[in-house]
Design a protein around this motif. Structure first.
Motif, PDB file in Angstrom:
ATOM      1  N   PRO A  44      26.021   1.012  86.182  1.00  0.00           N
ATOM      2  CA  PRO A  44      26.566   1.591  84.953  1.00  0.00           C
ATOM      3  C   PRO A  44      25.719   1.196  83.748  1.00  0.00           C
ATOM      4  CG  PRO A  44      27.876  -0.291  85.648  1.00  0.00           C
ATOM      5  CD  PRO A  44      26.863  -0.050  86.725  1.00  0.00           C
ATOM      6  N   THR A  45      26.020   1.782  82.609  1.00  0.00           N
ATOM      7  CA  THR A  45      25.227   1.564  81.400  1.00  0.00           C
ATOM      8  C   THR A  45      25.186   0.094  80.998  1.00  0.00           C
ATOM      9  OG1 THR A  45      25.892   3.749  80.666  1.00  0.00           O
ATOM     10  CG2 THR A  45      24.947   2.319  78.998  1.00  0.00           C
ATOM     11  N   THR A  46      24.087  -0.305  80.423  1.00  0.00           N
ATOM     12  CA  THR A  46      23.696  -1.632  79.929  1.00  0.00           C
ATOM     13  C   THR A  46      23.326  -2.552  81.086  1.00  0.00           C
ATOM     14  OG1 THR A  46      25.842  -2.773  79.727  1.00  0.00           O
ATOM     15  CG2 THR A  46      25.205  -1.317  77.918  1.00  0.00           C
ATOM     16  N   TYR A  47      23.340  -3.859  80.835  1.00  0.00           N
ATOM     17  CA  TYR A  47      22.760  -4.799  81.802  1.00  0.00           C
ATOM     18  C   TYR A  47      23.686  -5.037  82.990  1.00  0.00           C
ATOM     19  CZ  TYR A  47      20.675  -8.828  83.968  1.00  0.00           C
ATOM     20  OH  TYR A  47      20.105  -9.659  84.895  1.00  0.00           O
ATOM     21  N   ASN A  48      23.081  -5.126  84.166  1.00  0.00           N
ATOM     22  CA  ASN A  48      23.786  -5.495  85.395  1.00  0.00           C
ATOM     23  C   ASN A  48      22.889  -6.440  86.190  1.00  0.00           C
ATOM     24  OD1 ASN A  48      26.204  -3.351  85.571  1.00  0.00           O
ATOM     25  ND2 ASN A  48      24.368  -2.323  84.811  1.00  0.00           N
ATOM     26  N   LYS A  49      23.497  -7.333  86.933  1.00  0.00           N
ATOM     27  CA  LYS A  49      22.731  -8.335  87.683  1.00  0.00           C
ATOM     28  C   LYS A  49      21.840  -7.688  88.749  1.00  0.00           C
ATOM     29  CE  LYS A  49      22.048 -12.841  88.273  1.00  0.00           C
ATOM     30  NZ  LYS A  49      21.831 -13.834  87.224  1.00  0.00           N
ATOM     31  N   ASP A  50      22.176  -6.446  89.132  1.00  0.00           N
ATOM     32  CA  ASP A  50      21.326  -5.721  90.080  1.00  0.00           C
ATOM     33  C   ASP A  50      19.860  -5.730  89.636  1.00  0.00           C
ATOM     34  OD1 ASP A  50      24.023  -4.659  89.630  1.00  0.00           O
ATOM     35  OD2 ASP A  50      23.606  -3.219  91.235  1.00  0.00           O
ATOM     36  N   PHE A  51      19.664  -5.725  88.305  1.00  0.00           N
ATOM     37  CA  PHE A  51      18.306  -5.621  87.775  1.00  0.00           C
ATOM     38  C   PHE A  51      17.426  -6.790  88.205  1.00  0.00           C
ATOM     39  CE2 PHE A  51      20.064  -3.116  83.883  1.00  0.00           C
ATOM     40  CZ  PHE A  51      20.222  -1.992  84.688  1.00  0.00           C
ATOM     41  N   GLN A  52      18.060  -7.910  88.575  1.00  0.00           N
ATOM     42  CA  GLN A  52      17.282  -9.058  89.041  1.00  0.00           C
ATOM     43  C   GLN A  52      16.414  -8.674  90.243  1.00  0.00           C
ATOM     44  OE1 GLN A  52      19.054 -13.037  88.770  1.00  0.00           O
ATOM     45  NE2 GLN A  52      18.690 -13.259  90.970  1.00  0.00           N
ATOM     46  N   GLU A  53      16.897  -7.731  91.054  1.00  0.00           N
ATOM     47  CA  GLU A  53      16.131  -7.286  92.216  1.00  0.00           C
ATOM     48  C   GLU A  53      14.842  -6.583  91.820  1.00  0.00           C
ATOM     49  OE1 GLU A  53      16.973  -7.907  95.544  1.00  0.00           O
ATOM     50  OE2 GLU A  53      18.319  -9.255  94.462  1.00  0.00           O
ATOM     51  N   SER A  54      14.791  -6.048  90.606  1.00  0.00           N
ATOM     52  CA  SER A  54      13.606  -5.300  90.188  1.00  0.00           C
ATOM     53  C   SER A  54      12.388  -6.194  90.026  1.00  0.00           C
ATOM     54  CB  SER A  54      13.876  -4.545  88.882  1.00  0.00           C
ATOM     55  OG  SER A  54      14.026  -5.439  87.785  1.00  0.00           O
ATOM     56  N   TRP A  55      12.613  -7.490  89.724  1.00  0.00           N
ATOM     57  CA  TRP A  55      11.476  -8.379  89.510  1.00  0.00           C
ATOM     58  C   TRP A  55      10.635  -8.540  90.770  1.00  0.00           C
ATOM     59  CZ3 TRP A  55      15.156 -11.996  86.552  1.00  0.00           C
ATOM     60  CH2 TRP A  55      15.055 -11.760  85.177  1.00  0.00           C
ATOM     61  N   GLU A  56      11.292  -8.848  91.881  1.00  0.00           N
ATOM     62  CA  GLU A  56      10.520  -9.061  93.099  1.00  0.00           C
ATOM     63  C   GLU A  56       9.805  -7.784  93.523  1.00  0.00           C
ATOM     64  OE1 GLU A  56      12.194 -12.320  95.920  1.00  0.00           O
ATOM     65  OE2 GLU A  56      13.943 -11.213  95.166  1.00  0.00           O
ATOM     66  N   LEU A  57      10.464  -6.642  93.326  1.00  0.00           N
ATOM     67  CA  LEU A  57       9.812  -5.369  93.643  1.00  0.00           C
ATOM     68  C   LEU A  57       8.605  -5.138  92.734  1.00  0.00           C
ATOM     69  CD1 LEU A  57      13.026  -3.190  94.053  1.00  0.00           C
ATOM     70  CD2 LEU A  57      11.440  -3.819  95.895  1.00  0.00           C
ATOM     71  N   MET A  58       8.769  -5.442  91.455  1.00  0.00           N
ATOM     72  CA  MET A  58       7.677  -5.252  90.498  1.00  0.00           C
ATOM     73  C   MET A  58       6.523  -6.211  90.771  1.00  0.00           C
ATOM     74  SD  MET A  58       7.742  -5.777  86.358  1.00  0.00           S
ATOM     75  CE  MET A  58       7.835  -7.574  86.512  1.00  0.00           C
ATOM     76  N   PHE A  59       6.846  -7.490  90.950  1.00  0.00           N
ATOM     77  CA  PHE A  59       5.794  -8.467  91.210  1.00  0.00           C
ATOM     78  C   PHE A  59       5.011  -8.097  92.475  1.00  0.00           C
ATOM     79  CE2 PHE A  59       8.625 -11.806  88.982  1.00  0.00           C
ATOM     80  CZ  PHE A  59       8.018 -11.570  87.765  1.00  0.00           C
ATOM     81  N   ASP A  60       5.733  -7.715  93.522  1.00  0.00           N
ATOM     82  CA  ASP A  60       5.067  -7.356  94.772  1.00  0.00           C
ATOM     83  C   ASP A  60       4.179  -6.135  94.591  1.00  0.00           C
ATOM     84  OD1 ASP A  60       4.722  -7.537  97.742  1.00  0.00           O
ATOM     85  OD2 ASP A  60       5.696  -5.576  97.652  1.00  0.00           O
ATOM     86  N   ALA A  61       4.683  -5.132  93.868  1.00  0.00           N
ATOM     87  CA  ALA A  61       3.894  -3.909  93.662  1.00  0.00           C
ATOM     88  C   ALA A  61       2.607  -4.205  92.888  1.00  0.00           C
ATOM     89  CB  ALA A  61       4.728  -2.859  92.924  1.00  0.00           C
ATOM     90  N   VAL A  62       2.726  -4.963  91.812  1.00  0.00           N
ATOM     91  CA  VAL A  62       1.559  -5.246  90.970  1.00  0.00           C
ATOM     92  C   VAL A  62       0.582  -6.168  91.698  1.00  0.00           C
ATOM     93  CG1 VAL A  62       0.792  -6.312  88.813  1.00  0.00           C
ATOM     94  CG2 VAL A  62       2.811  -4.841  88.823  1.00  0.00           C
ATOM     95  N   ASP A  63       1.102  -7.206  92.358  1.00  0.00           N
ATOM     96  CA  ASP A  63       0.218  -8.122  93.088  1.00  0.00           C
ATOM     97  C   ASP A  63      -0.523  -7.399  94.214  1.00  0.00           C
ATOM     98  OD1 ASP A  63       1.129 -10.156  91.476  1.00  0.00           O
ATOM     99  OD2 ASP A  63       2.475 -11.030  92.980  1.00  0.00           O
ATOM    100  N   THR A  64       0.207  -6.570  94.961  1.00  0.00           N
ATOM    101  CA  THR A  64      -0.408  -5.847  96.078  1.00  0.00           C
ATOM    102  C   THR A  64      -1.460  -4.876  95.567  1.00  0.00           C
ATOM    103  OG1 THR A  64       1.624  -6.025  97.374  1.00  0.00           O
ATOM    104  CG2 THR A  64       0.057  -4.334  98.045  1.00  0.00           C
TER     105      THR A  64
END
Length: 580
Positions: free
Chosen positions: A434-454
């Motif tokens: 739903p709108t605004t911040y949710n703890k789900d967003f924490q999962e985006s970091w590992e996905l982002m770090f992995d994508a950029v590092d790879t």
């Protein structure tokens, strides 16, 4: 006290423990001094071996491979020829030093069940009276991966302290003290001496906790009007801006390597393929530049993404905005957010489009690298032998001594497949929130770090492969065959006024004649060809020149020598105009 059957059982127990933890292994062969400041903290386990043989190999490997700031240390001995110190003495020295650094604090029982004691030193703990389940502590924490944003978190906090002073919330002296204190925290991270302690669930909590230890209660003013909702996304954007700049610099090096090789090897001819079947004559340089053109689009996508990354969310608070009048335009300038300020505070803490775009852009570039790698894997295989990877980027077989496998290229191809899963995962994370911040967003970091590092790893590996690749021009030349000039034969008659649709059939009839005779198309004489169409003259023999065939494709972007040189010039101009 808990007794474990062996070191393997202890290590399994250690891995199951929640929260921050580290192993300190004692060995006479270690380099680090056992009394170095910052080595010991809550969650530290001291590991000693027997007097006769020292620590077992499994224990040493566990310490060296542990991600929790673990270390091997030694207690200095005066006599170099002494086998070891007495074990009980060594344990006493180690435990005393640990307690000294902890200032006599009693370590909690790591095996104890949660109790209903007040939550301690959490940024959100005021309304909670029960303790957090240790498993939930581990499940919730992000420090193991978001600590790589320590520098960005400190930069953002320093800028925010200045903004608070500008708004009159802090005095100039208070802001200066906070900025200087944060610089000291940064110095500890840079030196590798920052001590992670229990309760440091994320990089924001860890840095603020340490700041308050250094400067006292004043550190508690830093978070005035700020939420981790706008703080964490500010850190993420700052980190990504730096990371994408480094990726683009490496990508430019790859494109430059392609341009340099294309210029140096412009005379090398090779077969061009469609449907993986021999099609027409091209230049090796033309093939190289075909991939460089895709890489250039990837760079353009990254450049186009940057303004959307460089948009400031700080000052949005939890969702409704900042009540203390902080100057967000000042913050944007201070932190280098050239894309301006997020226009809506609710969207600012909710937006992770820039992460999804980054992962997609990385994935598409890896798809392009995968196709390039696939071509080279084919070209290096037995039936072709056009290219060979250098030893630096290939491996052998454990069974077959003659094998030389293009592992670097195969791994690039495989990682391209994995990156596509990251795109799907990121979109799925966003879809249900739903709108605004949710703890789900924490999962985006590992996905982002992995994508950029790879992505960054693959680009640099690809540059190494391309720069050291050996080509065999003669093998490429042997791959050319007269039937690849059938289109040129049709074009011969086009230049004599025959409609192409008719010449296509005429050339096809010539191919059939050669097949029926069991000879090459170029073995047909002008007289043979005139039996198919009377406009074939003796100069038709010029058609069987492969270099001439490539050079007739002289339009912009074509395979001719002139066109290839033009493409190289444009590519180099692009790199110069878009230098990073």
């Amino acid at each position: 006290m808990q007794v474990h059957d062996d070191i393997e059982a202890f290590l399994a127990f250690y891995e199951s423990l929640p929260g921050p933890k580290r192993l300190i292994g004692y060995s006479k062969f270690a380099e680090r001094h056992y009394a170095q400041d910052g080595l010991y903290g809550p969650g530290t386990w001291l590991v000693f071996g027997s007097e006769t043989s020292g620590l077992p190999t499994m224990a040493v490997e566990a310490v060296n491979n542990d991600a929790g700031n673990s270390a091997m240390v030694k207690i200095p001995m005066q006599q170099q020829h002494v086998r070891s110190l007495n074990l009980a003495t060594s344990v006493g020295i180690g435990v005393y030093e640990a307690l000294r650094q902890l200032d006599g604090a009693v370590l909690p029982d790591a095996t104890a069940a949660p109790t209903d004691t007040p939550a301690a030193k959490k940024l959100w703990g005021g309304r909670f009276t029960g303790a957090t389940d240790p498993l939930m502590e581990k499940f919730n924490e992000s420090l193991p991966f978001d600590k790589r944003m320590w520098a960005e978190d400190i930069r953002g906090s320093q800028a925010y302290a200045k903004a608070l002073a500008k708004a009159g919330v802090l005095t100039d002296e208070e802001a200066a003290t906070i900025v200087e204190g944060l610089a000291r925290v940064a110095g500890e991270w840079e030196a590798g001496t920052f001590r992670i302690v229990a309760g440091d669930e994320d990089i924001h909590t860890a840095n603020e906790r340490r700041l308050s230890e250094l400067i006292g209660a004043l550190g508690g003013k830093l978070h005035t009007g700020r939420s981790r909702n706008d703080q964490c996304v500010t850190d993420t954007r700052l980190w990504l801006l730096g990371a994408l700049g480094r990726v683009r610099a490496s990508l430019h090096a790859l494109i430059a390597a392609a341009a340099d090789r294309a210029a140096a090897e412009a005379d090398v001819l090779m077969p061009g393929y469609t449907h993986l079947q021999p099609a027409q004559t091209v230049r090796w340089s033309h093939w190289l530049l075909s991939h460089a053109a895709a890489w250039q689009r990837d760079d353009q996508r990254l450049a186009g993404l940057l303004p959307r990354v460089a948009t400031l969310p700080l000052g949005s608070g939890a969702l409704a905005g900042n009540p203390f009048g902080v100057d967000r335009q000042f913050l944007a300038r201070e932190l280098g957010f050239h894309g301006g300020v997020c226009p809506n505070s609710m969207d600012a803490v909710s937006d992770r489009d820039f992460v999804a775009e980054t992962i997609f852009t990385a994935s598409l570039h890896l798809v392009h690298l995968s196709r390039w790698a696939e071509d080279l894997i084919i070209y290096s295989s037995g039936p072709y032998r056009f290219v060979q990877c250098s030893d630096a980027y290939a491996t052998g077989s454990s069974l077959m001594p003659q094998k030389k496998n293009p592992d670097a290229l195969e791994l690039i191809r495989g990682k391209g497949g994995r990156s596509i899963g990251g795109v799907t995962s990121m979109l799925a994370v966003l879809k249900g929130t739903p709108t605004t911040y949710n703890k789900d967003f924490q999962e985006s970091w590992e996905l982002m770090f992995d994508a950029v590092d790879t992505l960054h790893d693959c680009v640099r590996i690809a540059t190494g492969v391309l720069s050291t690749l050996r080509i065999d021009p003669e093998a490429m030349r042997r791959g050319l065959s007269a039937d690849m000039l059938a289109t040129d034969l049709a074009e011969y008659l086009v230049r004599r006024g025959v409609p192409f649709r008719e010449t296509h059939h005429i050339s096809g009839a010539a191919v059939k004649m050669a097949e029926d005779r069991g000879c090459a198309l170029s073995d047909l004489t002008p007289a043979d060809l005139r039996t198919i169409h009377p406009l074939f003259d003796d100069d038709v023999a010029e058609v069987w020149d492969f270099a001439r065939s490539a050079d007739t494709r002289d339009t912009e972007g074509g395979a001719s020598h002139r066109s290839v040189a033009e493409q190289i010039s444009k590519l180099r101009a692009y790199l110069e105009q878009n230098a990073v």
